[in-house]
Design an enzyme around this catalytic site. Structure first.
Site, PDB file in Angstrom:
ATOM      1  NE  ARG A   1      -4.466   1.294   1.887  1.00  0.00           N
ATOM      2  CZ  ARG A   1      -4.760   2.392   2.572  1.00  0.00           C
ATOM      3  NH1 ARG A   1      -3.957   2.824   3.513  1.00  0.00           N
ATOM      4  NH2 ARG A   1      -5.879   3.048   2.331  1.00  0.00           N
ATOM      5  CB  ILE A  28      -6.265   5.678  -1.155  1.00  0.00           C
ATOM      6  CG1 ILE A  28      -6.134   4.157  -1.105  1.00  0.00           C
ATOM      7  CG2 ILE A  28      -5.486   6.276  -0.021  1.00  0.00           C
ATOM      8  CD1 ILE A  28      -4.675   3.677  -1.307  1.00  0.00           C
ATOM      9  CB  SER A  29     -11.423   3.300   0.280  1.00  0.00           C
ATOM     10  OG  SER A  29     -11.976   3.804  -0.910  1.00  0.00           O
ATOM     11  CD  GLN A  30     -11.694   2.832   7.699  1.00  0.00           C
ATOM     12  OE1 GLN A  30     -12.519   3.710   7.459  1.00  0.00           O
ATOM     13  NE2 GLN A  30     -11.706   2.107   8.794  1.00  0.00           N
ATOM     14  CB  ILE A  44     -10.441  -1.605   0.265  1.00  0.00           C
ATOM     15  CG1 ILE A  44     -10.308  -0.109   0.028  1.00  0.00           C
ATOM     16  CG2 ILE A  44     -10.036  -2.398  -0.974  1.00  0.00           C
ATOM     17  CD1 ILE A  44      -8.891   0.338  -0.275  1.00  0.00           C
TER      18      ILE A  44
END
Ligand code: SAH
Length: 201
Positions: A30, A54-56, A60
């Site tokens: 990540r 960017i999503s948690q 995701i």
């Protein structure tokens, strides 16, 4: 939080049980997709470019688990962003994964991040996700990472029978819906309350 802390949390709580998904998470760095590497494994959404996020990680993972990915699935993602979610999907399926993004700068950002991660089985298109990707439809699975106010019917049209769409739906706060396209209508499962950036009209 470290990568292992997150995996332990998901395994111990029983939140994520899909082993192939956990493996994909283990493999993709990540760090390659965020602006501040120190925060890469904080369980929170992080800023990327163009006021997007960017999503948690937990969000995701919940979405991708609901998508029930098989390695032969043809998948469409709406909202490429950093390319991180796309990277996880690419690790779980054998074929090309399609992604659509409305902001050009983010496409360049995502391509760079995916290259660093040595992932090649994707194609990204610069267009409005409301229209899906007719040329490659129908899809087994569709995932939205930006929120429309309502379920976009054009995207349902591009979903195979028995296909699954996972999407945050709603104007101010969103309900995460898992939508299964059955022959005689849609089955909708509510996965809970989430906050997402709105889909650009
Ligand atoms: N999946 C991304 C998260 C992206 S945030 C990741 O893993 O990083 C949502 C993304 O949707 C943003 O990049 C935003 O630019 C994009 N987006 C918003 N509205 C859109 C639309 N109508 N069509 C395509 N992309 C859209």
């Amino acid at each position: 939080m470290s990568k292992n802390d997150l995996i332990n949390y998901w395994e111990n709580s029983g939140l994520i049980t899909d082993e192939r998904l956990l493996n994909a998470f283990r493999k993709v760095r990540r760090e390659n997709f965020v602006l501040d590497k120190k925060q890469a494994y904080h369980d929170m959404a992080l800023p990327i470019l163009n006021k997007q996020t960017i999503s948690q990680p937990s969000t995701i993972m919940i979405m991708l688990q609901a998508l029930e990915l098989n390695e032969n699935d043809k998948v469409l993602e709406i909202g490429t962003g950093s390319g991180y979610n796309l990277a996880l999907i690419c690790r779980m399926v054998k074929r090309i994964v399609y992604s659509v993004e409305i902001h050009k700068e983010l496409i360049e950002f995502a391509k760079g991040n995916l290259k660093k991660s040595k992932i090649n089985n994707f194609e990204i298109f610069h267009q409005n996700g409301y229209f899906g990707l007719k040329k490659y439809a129908p899809f087994d699975k569709i995932i939205l990472t930006a929120a429309p106010n309502e379920i976009p019917l054009e995207l349902i049209k591009q979903l195979k029978i028995d296909g699954i769409m996972v999407a945050p739906i709603g104007k101010y706060t969103q309900r995460m819906l898992k939508i299964i396209n059955k022959k005689d209508g849609l089955i909708k499962q509510d996965l809970g309350d989430f906050v997402f950036v709105p889909m650009v009209e």
